[in-house]
Every structure is written in structure tokens, then in C-alpha cells.
Scaffold this active site. Structure first.
Site, PDB file in Angstrom:
ATOM      1  N   HIS A  21      -2.024  -9.290  10.512  1.00  0.00           N
ATOM      2  CA  HIS A  21      -1.512  -9.350   9.143  1.00  0.00           C
ATOM      3  C   HIS A  21      -1.891 -10.682   8.510  1.00  0.00           C
ATOM      4  O   HIS A  21      -1.338 -11.080   7.495  1.00  0.00           O
ATOM      5  CB  HIS A  21       0.011  -9.194   9.127  1.00  0.00           C
ATOM      6  CG  HIS A  21       0.475  -7.825   9.466  1.00  0.00           C
ATOM      7  ND1 HIS A  21       0.847  -7.469  10.748  1.00  0.00           N
ATOM      8  CD2 HIS A  21       0.627  -6.725   8.702  1.00  0.00           C
ATOM      9  CE1 HIS A  21       1.205  -6.200  10.749  1.00  0.00           C
ATOM     10  NE2 HIS A  21       1.087  -5.726   9.531  1.00  0.00           N
ATOM     11  N   ARG A  40      -2.145  -1.542   0.429  1.00  0.00           N
ATOM     12  CA  ARG A  40      -1.547  -0.399  -0.258  1.00  0.00           C
ATOM     13  C   ARG A  40      -0.731  -0.854  -1.450  1.00  0.00           C
ATOM     14  O   ARG A  40      -0.513  -2.043  -1.653  1.00  0.00           O
ATOM     15  CB  ARG A  40      -0.718   0.438   0.713  1.00  0.00           C
ATOM     16  CG  ARG A  40       0.572  -0.206   1.193  1.00  0.00           C
ATOM     17  CD  ARG A  40       1.241   0.526   2.319  1.00  0.00           C
ATOM     18  NE  ARG A  40       1.802   1.804   1.931  1.00  0.00           N
ATOM     19  CZ  ARG A  40       2.663   2.496   2.656  1.00  0.00           C
ATOM     20  NH1 ARG A  40       3.062   2.031   3.826  1.00  0.00           N
ATOM     21  NH2 ARG A  40       3.124   3.645   2.249  1.00  0.00           N
TER      22      ARG A  40
END
Length: 195
Positions: A21, A40
Site C-alpha cells: 500500500h 478505486r
């Protein structure tokens, strides 16, 4: 600092794959290295992250606020999220939009046409996957298939979880309800947020 230990990666046999991440600034760079950045809709990220914080070990996050409070307290407030401010994260990767070593993929595009996106990844990585292999990858990437796969559904941690729960119980602590998997919805935010 990076969540990927460069020395650890150097010791691994090639080709190597890391999931992280991390921000662009934090990932190790190198000649011939390729990156796939999947992102997203921020509204869905916020909802998913809220569930992550609410459904993990009480002692780890301990977040008890509502989704509205989470938005204010953590998601939209810089330097409150464990991986940095979401929009800074996007910006540092998007600043690399012309970098040929990075493939940008959206969650929404995968929901729309997973086979097309897997084909893009295959081409980007120069894997030359045939149609049959791509179809198998698509099939094994569907929620129903992944929820039955021990490598994906967190059932592998059952033994560790029992040990952890026993240890926490002995110290007078508890674990909130853990889930083996939660079906992600492309438009999950519509269930929580008013526009």
C-alpha cells in the site's frame, strides 16, 4: 520508510512480486522493475477502510466511531491513516502517469471487464498468457472462488487466530468479530453515504 524491505527482495528469486500500500516515493526503484497501481473510487475506499478498522483486532485499531466520524477523524484528515492521506497517495502515483514502468488499473474497470484487465496486466508484464489461461485466472479471481481458496479467505490464520485469542483472553482482552471475507461492492458507498 518503505513497507518493502529492499534487501529481502534482493534475496528472492526473480521474477519477484510484492503487494504493498506504499506511496510511489516509498517503493524501491530499479532497472527493469514494473509496477501495477490499482486504485478505486475514494468513496468506496473510505467505506472499505472503515470496515477494515472496525473489524480488526480491538487492540490494534480500537476504532468505535460511526462512518461519518471516521470520514472526519481519519479518512479526510491528513496524516491520520496508516498509509498516509489517500489523496496524497493518489497524487504521488498519478504524478507518474507517463511512466512506462507503471500500469494503472481501476477496481471499477476490473468489475466492468475483468478479462480485459487481466489481459492488460499480462501484456504489460510480457507474460503472453493464452486465452485459456486468462479464462482460468478470471474464474479463480471471482469472489465465490476466492472465498473458498485458503490462500485468499484468511482461513490460513485460524490456528494463529486461536492462539492469539487465547493469549488475549489470558490478558483480559478480546477480539472483535473477525470475518473470513467480505464481498466488496463496486458501489458500496451508496449504502452509507448521502450525496
Amino acid at each position: 520508510s518503505s513497507g518493502i524491505n529492499a534487501e529481502y527482495g534482493d534475496d528472492m528469486k526473480s521474477p519477484r512480486i510484492f503487494k504493498t500500500h506504499d506511496k510511489w516515493e516509498w517503493v524501491p526503484k530499479g532497472e527493469g522493475v514494473k509496477y501495477i497501481y490499482c486504485y478505486r473510487n475514494p468513496k468506496d475506499v473510505m467505506c472499505s477502510y472503515y470496515h477494515h478498522v472496525k473489524n480488526v483486532f480491538t487492540g490494534h485499531y480500537g476504532y468505535t466511531g460511526s462512518i461519518a466520524e471516521f470520514y472526519e477523524d481519519i479518512f479526510i484528515t491528513p496524516n491520520r491513516s496508516e498509509n498516509g492521506f489517500y489523496f496524497d497517495h493518489l497524487a504521488c502515483w498519478f504524478n507518474q502517469k507517463d511512466n512506462p514502468a507503471i500500469l494503472f488499473v481501476t477496481f471499477e474497470d476490473m468489475v466492468e471487464d475483468l478479462k480485459r484487465e487481466i489481459s492488460r496486466v499480462s501484456e504489460f508484464l510480457e507474460l503472453n498468457c493464452g486465452e485459456e489461461k486468462i479464462d482460468r485466472i478470471v474464474g479463480s479471481s471471482m469472489f465465490d472462488s476466492m472465498s473458498k481458496n485458503a490462500k485468499c479467505n484468511y482461513s490460513w490464520r485460524d490456528g494463529r487466530l486461536r492462539t492469539l485469542m487465547r493469549s488475549l483472553s489470558e490478558r483480559g482482552r478480546s477480539v472483535v468479530g473477525l470475518r473470513s471475507s467480505r464481498r466488496n461492492s463496486q458501489i458500496e458507498w451508496m449504502s452509507y453515504l448521502e450525496i
